[in-house]
Design an enzyme around this catalytic site. Structure first.
Site, PDB file in Angstrom:
ATOM      1  N   GLY A  39     -19.457 -80.034 -26.061  1.00 43.46           N
ATOM      2  CA  GLY A  39     -20.487 -81.010 -25.757  1.00 43.46           C
ATOM      3  C   GLY A  39     -20.110 -82.355 -26.354  1.00 43.46           C
ATOM      4  N   GLY A  62     -21.512 -85.327 -25.897  1.00 48.03           N
ATOM      5  CA  GLY A  62     -22.574 -86.314 -25.752  1.00 48.03           C
ATOM      6  C   GLY A  62     -22.763 -87.117 -27.014  1.00 48.03           C
ATOM      7  N   GLY A 119     -22.194 -84.584 -30.343  1.00 49.56           N
ATOM      8  CA  GLY A 119     -20.833 -84.056 -30.395  1.00 49.56           C
ATOM      9  C   GLY A 119     -19.786 -85.143 -30.300  1.00 49.56           C
ATOM     10  N   LYS A 141     -26.958 -79.061 -24.748  1.00 45.99           N
ATOM     11  CA  LYS A 141     -28.395 -78.878 -24.615  1.00 45.99           C
ATOM     12  C   LYS A 141     -28.732 -77.398 -24.839  1.00 45.99           C
ATOM     13  CE  LYS A 141     -30.003 -83.020 -23.442  1.00 45.99           C
ATOM     14  NZ  LYS A 141     -31.056 -83.728 -24.207  1.00 45.99           N
ATOM     15  N   ASN A 179     -30.672 -79.158 -31.442  1.00 37.64           N
ATOM     16  CA  ASN A 179     -32.064 -79.201 -31.876  1.00 37.64           C
ATOM     17  C   ASN A 179     -32.637 -77.796 -31.979  1.00 37.64           C
ATOM     18  OD1 ASN A 179     -32.298 -82.030 -31.981  1.00 37.64           O
ATOM     19  ND2 ASN A 179     -32.716 -82.155 -29.789  1.00 37.64           N
ATOM     20  N   ALA A 197     -27.858 -91.245 -31.100  1.00 40.76           N
ATOM     21  CA  ALA A 197     -26.642 -91.539 -30.341  1.00 40.76           C
ATOM     22  C   ALA A 197     -26.790 -90.940 -28.945  1.00 40.76           C
ATOM     23  CB  ALA A 197     -25.407 -90.961 -31.042  1.00 40.76           C
ATOM     24  N   LYS A 255     -36.664 -80.369 -40.121  1.00 38.13           N
ATOM     25  CA  LYS A 255     -36.400 -81.306 -39.029  1.00 38.13           C
ATOM     26  C   LYS A 255     -37.187 -80.910 -37.786  1.00 38.13           C
ATOM     27  CE  LYS A 255     -33.136 -83.320 -35.837  1.00 38.13           C
ATOM     28  NZ  LYS A 255     -31.772 -83.360 -35.258  1.00 38.13           N
ATOM     29  N   SER A 287     -38.114 -90.245 -28.277  1.00 34.20           N
ATOM     30  CA  SER A 287     -37.410 -88.965 -28.393  1.00 34.20           C
ATOM     31  C   SER A 287     -36.508 -88.745 -27.197  1.00 34.20           C
ATOM     32  CB  SER A 287     -38.425 -87.820 -28.478  1.00 34.20           C
ATOM     33  OG  SER A 287     -39.155 -87.717 -27.256  1.00 34.20           O
ATOM     34  N   GLU A 325     -35.883 -80.010 -22.795  1.00 34.62           N
ATOM     35  CA  GLU A 325     -35.737 -78.931 -23.779  1.00 34.62           C
ATOM     36  C   GLU A 325     -37.098 -78.384 -24.214  1.00 34.62           C
ATOM     37  OE1 GLU A 325     -31.563 -79.490 -26.114  1.00 34.62           O
ATOM     38  OE2 GLU A 325     -33.166 -80.830 -26.764  1.00 34.62           O
TER      39      GLU A 325
END
Length: 309
Positions: free
Chosen positions: A7, A9, A12, A77, A103, A129, A186, A256, A269
């Site tokens: 990943g 994105g 990563g 994801k 996440n 990011a 988190k 978000s 998600e």
């Protein structure tokens, strides 16, 4: 270290590029136009902390193309986690320690279904990011932090080596002796931010400024704390109040990933955020009506923008 990043994105791509710049042998797994752009020009990271560019040969199209690795970073994801775990288990990198920076609280449970418990390192990251365009990752702000730790004593030495690699790459990295708690801490904030900005369809400044949406933010986080406690995680009962106060310190325009994905018509998600909290609450006999309502409101958008909308 030989590091595979699944990943490329925002998460990563950023952390992988930092590790590559520090001299580690990093291979990204990417796809589509992002893959093509990296093959042509390398992966470019634009950051207030300095611009980075990886080599053009640092990317492959699939996990099956990976060679043996010393570490695998998972940054896809959440809906891709099961497929990634299955492909990893039959790849040349199948013996490597695996650190998910995804996440949520479900990720490592899914990975354990295909990989050995000793391979899995617990981790959580803090960064803003995103892919700005194919082949380019934009780091917003200067926050770039990773917290990691082993779930058992058998992986303690590996965790120390990975921690050192992040620190050598200039990343703020911390060790945790209770990584499950760190992940849930988190998660409480992430669920609150995602649920409210997506349902209100506005950034956190709007959410926290109105009495009723502010209460929604608090309730969603308080329910998540209750689910964590029922799961055996040691979170203080006042943690939701603590996170609400933290939300007051955030830039008013902060939003978000789920809010952004909703606006773009992308898949959400949600089933692993408010939906995941509600499902866990049902299994544990805990009330989570606010998270269930959020999941119901956004349900038509889970797979992307509904037809005809």
């Amino acid at each position: 270290m030989r590091i595979a990043v699944i990943g490329a994105g925002g998460v990563g791509g950023y952390f992988g590029a930092r590790l590559a710049a520090a001299g580690h042998e990093v291979t990204f797994v990417a796809r589509g136009r992002h893959l093509e752009a990296i093959r042509r020009d390398g992966l470019l990271v634009r950051s207030p902390l300095g611009e980075l560019r990886t080599s053009r040969d640092s990317v492959v199209a699939g996990i099956s193309e990976l060679g043996p690795a010393d570490l695998v970073l998972v940054a896809v994801k959440l809906w891709d986690t099961e497929a990634v775990a299955g492909q990893l288990s039959s790849s040349a990198a199948h013996r490597a320690p695996v650190l998910s920076l995804q996440n949520g609280v479900h990720k490592d449970t899914v990975l354990r279904g295909r990989l050995t418990d000793e391979q899995i390192l617990g981790g959580v990251c803090f960064i803003s990011a995103f892919i700005e365009e194919p082949g380019v990752v934009r780091h917003k702000g200067t926050l770039q932090k990773v917290v990691l730790g082993p779930y058992g004593s058998g992986a303690a030495e590996t965790a120390r080596a990975v921690l050192a690699a992040f620190r050598d790459a200039g990343v703020e990295a911390e060790a945790s002796d209770d990584i499950e708690r760190a992940i849930w801490e988190k998660f409480v904030f992430l669920v609150g931010l995602s649920a409210t900005t997506a349902t209100v369809r506005r950034p956190i400044g709007v959410v926290r400024a109105h009495e009723r949406s502010r209460r929604l933010l608090y309730d969603v986080m308080a329910e998540t704390v209750a689910v964590a406690q029922a799961s055996g995680v040691r979170l203080d009962s006042g943690f939701a109040e603590d996170r609400l106060a933290f939300c007051d310190t955030l830039p008013a325009d902060m939003t978000s990933s789920m809010h952004n994905d909703l606006g773009k018509g992308n898949r959400l998600e949600l089933p692993w955020l408010s939906g995941g909290v509600a499902d866990l609450a049902d299994r544990l006999g805990v009330a989570a009506p606010r998270n269930r309502t959020v999941a119901d409101i956004l349900a038509p958008y889970v797979l992307g923008r509904p037809a005809g909308s």
